[in-house]
Write an enzyme that holds these catalytic residues in place. Structure first.
Site, PDB file in Angstrom:
ATOM      1  N   SER A  60       0.708  -1.116   0.021  1.00 10.18           N
ATOM      2  CA  SER A  60       0.133  -0.032   0.285  1.00 10.18           C
ATOM      3  C   SER A  60       0.822   1.252  -0.035  1.00 10.18           C
ATOM      4  CB  SER A  60      -0.943   0.024   1.409  1.00 10.18           C
ATOM      5  OG  SER A  60      -1.798  -1.021   0.969  1.00 10.18           O
ATOM      6  N   SER A  61       0.119   2.415  -0.525  1.00  6.40           N
ATOM      7  CA  SER A  61       1.044   3.807  -0.430  1.00  6.40           C
ATOM      8  C   SER A  61       1.439   3.869   1.207  1.00  6.40           C
ATOM      9  CB  SER A  61      -0.044   4.682  -0.734  1.00  6.40           C
ATOM     10  OG  SER A  61       0.344   6.028  -0.133  1.00  6.40           O
TER      11      SER A  61
END
Length: 210
Positions: A60-61
Site C-alpha cells: 500500500s501507499s
C-alpha cells in the site's frame, strides 16, 4: 540503515506529516523503517504510491498505511493482529506501536519473505503465520486491535470474536463499487459500532491459502 536510507525515510515522513497529523511515535516509526526493503522497485520506494509485489498483491501507499494506523489508535497496546501481511511494511510500522504484532498471510512465498525482512531489520516482536486470514489467529486472541490489509464486503465474525471488548478493528469495506476505511469499536458488552472514515483502495480479502 544507511544515511541515505534514513534521509529518504525522513523526507517521506515529512511529506506525509504535511498531509495528516502524525504523533511523535508514528513519525519515528516512519523514519526508522527503511521502506525500500519492502518495495520491489527501490527507486520508487519512498513515493506515496502503491506498488505490486507479486501474487496479485500490492504494498500500500505509505500514506494509506499511516491513515490505517492512525485509525487503529494502537500506541502502547499489548497486541495487534493484522490480516494480510503482504510485504510486511504495515506490520513493521505497527511493531513500533504495539508490544506484539501477529500477522497472517495466505500466500506462503510472501509470508516467508516477510519473515526474512523482519529478521534482517532485527524486529523481534512480529510473529508471522501462513494461513487463511479469514480465520484470524485464535491462539493469541483476544487482541486489542485488529487491522485488515485487504478489502471485504463485511468483516468475518471470527475476527470480531477475536477482538477484545473495548478493542478497535479497522478494515477496508466494499460498498457500492467503492472501498472505504471503516473503524469498528467493540464496547465492554461486546456490541459493535462503526464509523466510515474515507475512501481507499486495497486488494480483496480472499479465502484459502496458496
Amino acid at each position: 540503515m544507511t544515511a541515505l536510507e534514513k534521509s529518504k525515510c525522513i523526507n517521506m515522513a515529512d511529506e506525509i506529516g504535511n498531509i495528516v497529523a502524525l504523533t511523535p511515535t508514528l513519525y519515528k516509526a516512519l523514519c526508522d523503517t527503511p521502506r525500500e526493503i519492502f518495495a520491489p522497485v527501490t527507486r520508487h520506494a519512498y513515493s506515496l504510491d502503491a506498488q505490486p509485489i507479486g501474487g496479485n498483491q500490492w504494498i500500500s501507499s505509505p500514506l494509506t498505511v499511516i491513515k490505517m494506523t492512525l485509525a487503529l489508535d494502537a500506541e502502547n497496546i499489548d497486541n495487534a493482529l493484522e490480516i494480510g501481511c503482504g510485504s510486511g511494511y504495515q506490520a513493521a510500522i505497527l511493531s513500533h506501536l504495539a508490544h506484539r504484532v501477529f500477522t497472517v498471510e495466505r500466500i506462503e512465498k510472501l509470508a516467508t519473505e516477510a519473515k526474512k525482512r523482519f529478521k534482517t531489520l532485527e524486529i523481534h516482536n512480529i510473529h508471522v503465520r501462513f494461513d487463511d486470514g479469514n480465520v484470524g489467529w485464535k491462539s493469541y486472541a483476544p487482541y486489542d486491535r485488529i487491522l485488515l490489509s485487504a478489502a471485504a464486503r463485511q468483516v468475518p465474525q471470527t475476527l470480531f470474536n477475536q477482538l477484545k471488548n473495548g478493542g478497535i478493528l479497522v478494515a477496508p469495506i466494499k460498498k457500492d463499487g467503492k472501498q472505504f476505511i471503516v473503524k469498528f469499536k467493540k464496547d465492554a458488552c461486546g456490541k459493535i459500532t462503526q464509523k466510515t472514515l474515507e475512501e481507499c483502495l486495497f486488494v480483496p480479502l480472499l479465502d484459502g491459502i496458496e
